[in-house]
Write an enzyme that holds these catalytic residues in place. Structure first.
Site, mmCIF file in Angstrom:
data_model
loop_
_atom_site.group_PDB
_atom_site.id
_atom_site.type_symbol
_atom_site.label_atom_id
_atom_site.label_comp_id
_atom_site.label_asym_id
_atom_site.label_seq_id
_atom_site.Cartn_x
_atom_site.Cartn_y
_atom_site.Cartn_z
ATOM 1 C CG ASP A 275 -50.052 -16.693 9.661
ATOM 2 O OD1 ASP A 275 -49.810 -17.313 10.714
ATOM 3 O OD2 ASP A 275 -50.368 -15.497 9.642
ATOM 4 C CG ASP B 29 -51.844 -20.463 14.119
ATOM 5 O OD1 ASP B 29 -50.649 -20.720 14.357
ATOM 6 O OD2 ASP B 29 -52.381 -19.383 14.442
ATOM 7 C CE1 TYR C 23 -50.455 -12.447 5.880
ATOM 8 C CE2 TYR C 23 -48.808 -13.482 7.263
ATOM 9 C CZ TYR C 23 -50.112 -13.376 6.835
ATOM 10 O OH TYR C 23 -51.066 -14.187 7.374
ATOM 11 C CG ASP D 185 -60.027 -24.980 -1.440
ATOM 12 O OD1 ASP D 185 -58.960 -25.432 -1.891
ATOM 13 O OD2 ASP D 185 -60.979 -24.654 -2.176
ATOM 14 C CE LYS E 203 -59.081 -21.448 -4.101
ATOM 15 N NZ LYS E 203 -59.959 -22.611 -3.852
#
Ligand code: NAD
Length: 357
Positions: A248, A252, A142, A224, A192
């Site tokens: 992020d 959620d 970001y 994942d 990852k």
């Protein structure tokens, strides 16, 4: 104790829910002998209307000279057509950067009285669900270099780079380990590392930090797999720490498995004790100014403020206990209403919770 709090009510339901959070905070002050001094400042749509920009310098100055910041929510359809840098949401990114808030803390906890709102099967939630996601907030994709180019054949290519330095990883990992010390003593570091260089550095640094916390149970987990485990067996998690983009998405997901958006608080922290506390939901323009909003996320945000910025653990416990009691007695705002419960307004919910402190 006396504490200065900058208050950003914002747009939509922001002012309604923040009023209720302040009502509860004042009651805590009265009962525990503290005084909370508020300075109201502008951000978001209302700031655009009054000053022409979403984040006036005065707001930054007041926040920086306060002990903590309480935020409602910003945004709404009225400002949706403005250019990106002048939209209310630009204020959110701006204030996090200005206050150097690099850690976002989001708890996801299943409140027994609301277990019916959880979309997971009872056999999965019977072991409980009480975890915290610690998300790096001002690095990664970001904030990395980005570009959109068109080559001579007309092929358009966009690129965002995910960059992390060792010190950025170390400071966020330390936040997670410190948090685990005050909770159930377990950290999962999410990456990852089988694919990304930035994740391999993440893992290397996380392992170094772990050496300073021999009493904490530590696990590496791929992002994942984390997404799957959150719906398969969320009870295994205590504190999860991860980079900005993964955090992020996972935060959620974790929020949604607890039920309602109107229930979840958050904290953004930097190096010192100054923090920004806000509900995770938006400004809910569809129910604004109708006294219908659920103020519990804002009220629980204030509990986080007491715990993390003011070191007032008993006061924070008192708020969380009051929320549990009111819900156990069957009081509900519209968003969490179910059969046999008593429907109350935003301000009535605030009164009920303040009344239990
Ligand atoms: P939203 O969270 O505002 O609303 C989604 C749905 O949830 C709506 O139906 C709303 O009525 C309901 N809801 C949300 N909070 C509630 C509460 N406390 N009580 C009862 N119901 C509640 O998300 P959205 O509709 O996608 O966004 C609306 C505006 O908020 C947009 O302008 C968006 O950019 C902004 N936004 C701001 C923040 C923030 O300030 N941190 C976060 C997300 C969205």
């Amino acid at each position: 104790m006396e504490k200065k709090i900058a208050v950003i009510k914002g747009d939509g339901i922001g002012p309604e829910i923040v009023n209720e959070a302040q009502k509860v905070l004042d009651k805590v002050g009265e009962k525990f002998g503290h005084s909370f001094i508020y300075t109201e400042v502008l951000m978001g749509g209302i700031a655009i209307d009054k000053t022409g920009v979403p984040l006036p310098q005065e707001t930054i100055d007041v926040c920086l000279s306060s002990d903590s910041v309480l935020l409602g929510a910003v945004g709404g359809p009225k400002w949706d057509t403005l250019p990106g840098n002048l939209r209310p949401e630009a204020g959110l990114l701006g204030i996090r950067g200005a206050l150097k808030l690099f850690a976002n803390i989001r708890p996801a906890k299943l409140i027994p009285a609301l277990a019916g709102a959880c979309p997971l099967k009872e056999e999965i939630t019977k072991n409980g669900l009480d975890l915290v996601i610690v998300r790096e907030l001002i690095g990664g994709a970001y904030f990395g270099k980005r570009s959109t180019t068109v080559d001579e054949k007309g092929v358009k290519t966009a690129c965002d780079s995910m960059e992390y330095s060792d010190f950025e990883i170390e400071r966020i990992c330390r936040v997670a380990f410190e948090m685990a010390k005050k909770r159930r003593g377990k950290v999962h570091s999410v990456d990852k590392a089988n694919v990304l260089d930035s994740s391999r550095l993440w893992r290397e640094v996380a392992h170094k930090v772990k050496e300073d916390y021999p009493d904490i149970e530590y696990y590496d987990i791929l992002v994942d797999n984390t997404a799957m485990q959150l719906v398969r067996n969320p009870a295994q998690f205590d504190v999860l720490v991860t980079e900005n983009l993964f955090g992020d998405i996972l935060s959620d997901e974790a929020s949604m498995i607890t039920g309602s958006l109107g229930m979840i608080p958050s904290a953004s922290l930097g190096e010192g004790s100054l923090g920004l506390y806000e509900p995770i939901h938006g400004s809910a323009p569809d129910i604004a100014e109708q006294n219908k909003a659920n103020p519990i996320a804002a009220i629980l945000s204030v509990a986080m403020m007491l715990r993390y910025s003011f070191d007032m653990g008993s006061e924070a416990d008192a708020i969380e206990k009051a929320v549990d009691e009111v819900l156990n007695d069957g009081y509900r705002t519209g968003d969490i209403m179910s059969e046999g419960c008593i429907l109350v307004s935003c301000s009535e919910m605030g009164d009920l919770i303040a009344g239990r402190i």
